[in-house]
Design an enzyme around this catalytic site. Structure first.
Site, PDB file in Angstrom:
ATOM      1  NE  ARG A  61      38.263 -53.362 -31.968  1.00 24.16           N
ATOM      2  CZ  ARG A  61      39.313 -54.039 -31.519  1.00 24.16           C
ATOM      3  NH1 ARG A  61      40.145 -53.477 -30.664  1.00 24.16           N
ATOM      4  NH2 ARG A  61      39.572 -55.259 -31.948  1.00 24.16           N
ATOM      5  CG  HIS A 119      42.132 -59.502 -35.348  1.00 22.64           C
ATOM      6  ND1 HIS A 119      41.263 -58.523 -35.760  1.00 22.64           N
ATOM      7  CD2 HIS A 119      43.205 -58.855 -34.806  1.00 22.64           C
ATOM      8  CE1 HIS A 119      41.778 -57.331 -35.474  1.00 22.64           C
ATOM      9  NE2 HIS A 119      42.961 -57.507 -34.899  1.00 22.64           N
ATOM     10  CG  HIS A 170      47.631 -56.699 -36.001  1.00 26.39           C
ATOM     11  ND1 HIS A 170      47.503 -55.345 -35.755  1.00 26.39           N
ATOM     12  CD2 HIS A 170      46.559 -57.285 -35.409  1.00 26.39           C
ATOM     13  CE1 HIS A 170      46.397 -55.128 -35.044  1.00 26.39           C
ATOM     14  NE2 HIS A 170      45.814 -56.286 -34.823  1.00 26.39           N
ATOM     15  CB  CYS A 180      46.834 -53.341 -29.623  1.00 21.14           C
ATOM     16  SG  CYS A 180      46.310 -53.435 -27.893  1.00 21.14           S
ATOM     17  CG  ASN A 190      43.940 -54.349 -37.880  1.00 24.41           C
ATOM     18  OD1 ASN A 190      43.633 -55.262 -37.137  1.00 24.41           O
ATOM     19  ND2 ASN A 190      43.864 -53.085 -37.494  1.00 24.41           N
TER      20      ASN A 190
END
Length: 316
Positions: free
Chosen positions: A12, A204, A206, A237, A246
């Protein structure tokens, strides 16, 4: 340090910025390979409009190709109740309901204000519960916004405490731009843990500024029990200028060493990552993958490429 579950988000968040879409068959193979190696949970796709995020266009086909047992370990990104309804009808049971803490990014990413997304969440929760599903409250831009700059931590706390978000079993704190630093991450995760309803906390991160692993470890120490990563640090993104990949799955696993993670599992992940990144024409940002291909043969985590492995460029 408390152990944390890894969720791999390659399919994703990892694929969002790639110029080359993967066919469904290839995505299915990656899902089964990662689950078979022991990766506990995956994020496999998004219900975002395919014209806006083309690599996610075949998410529904991927869902249809997986069996219920596999889907029990997979998450799908959603942003509206209608997304939940459609994904649930296809067999999804784990929904990541995402909104941005900053209005500017929420408008760019989802096309509505943060308040509108929060107001719609009770319907999303109801639809997930109707199929016996789990839903996460995912807060993008929890630290900084590409348009408005620093984000007030109190906005994160206020959304987490809003009664309309109470149905979420988990809360995802996202460093969308990779601009946070470890002390900042630890402070916000601690505040979420002590000042908001009891939920599993997910971090989450990066790696834009090289703090991905350090921030992940800080989050775990502060109370996060799930962390996100992608193979080779792939990702970013499309609606967040300045965001890069990420935090690498390989790097997180090498740093945290869960019980199931062994040198042979690392070797298999490095092989899988190298092949995928070569297919996509993307660089490998994982320092662990680079180390695993070093000449330090006496170190048990070093491995040689498997036969026929694709060549791939590693970033310094």
């Amino acid at each position: 340090m408390t152990a944390a579950v890894l969720r791999d988000v390659t399919l994703r968040d990892g694929l969002q910025l790639t110029g080359k879409a993967l066919p469904v068959e290839r995505k299915v193979a990656i899902v089964r390979r990662l689950l078979g190696l022991g990766v506990p949970e995956l994020e496999i796709g998004s219900m975002a409009r395919p014209d806006l995020v083309p690599p996610m266009a075949n998410t529904m086909e991927l869902i249809a190709a997986l069996n219920p047992e596999e889907l029990q370990r997979c998450w799908v990104w959603v942003a509206t109740p209608r997304h939940v309804e459609r994904a649930a009808a296809a067999g999804v049971r784990n929904f990541q309901y995402c909104l941005s803490v900053s209005d500017a990014h929420n408008k760019a990413n989802i096309g509505r204000t943060t308040e509108d997304s929060v107001a719609a969440m009770p319907d999303a929760v109801r639809l997930a519960a109707a199929v016996g599903g789990s839903i996460q409250l995912c807060l993008a831009t929890s630290f900084t916004c590409p348009f408005d700059g620093p984000v007030d931590p109190e906005r994160v706390i206020a959304i987490a405490n809003d009664p309309r978000t109470a149905g979420a079993g988990d809360i995802v704190i996202a460093d969308t731009l990779g601009q946070a630093h470890p002390a900042q991450v630890a402070e916000l995760i601690s505040a979420v843990r002590t000042r908001t309803p009891q939920r599993r906390i997910v971090f989450h991160g990066h790696d834009t500024w090289g703090m991905g692993v350090a921030n992940t470890l800080a989050a775990i120490q502060a109370g996060a029990t799930m962390v996100d990563g992608s193979l080779g640090g792939l990702g970013g993104c499309p609606f967040a200028p300045g965001a890069s990949g990420n935090t690498s799955t390989e790097d997180i696993l090498f740093a945290t060493r869960p019980d199931w993670f062994t040198p042979s599992i690392l070797a298999a992940l490095v092989d899988e990552s190298a092949e995928l990144l070569a297919e996509l024409g993307e660089p490998n940002r994982s320092r662990t993958a680079e180390g695993a291909r070093s000449k330090a043969d006496a170190f048990e985590w070093v491995s040689q490429p498997s036969a026929g492995e694709y060549s791939v460029n590693y970033l310094p």
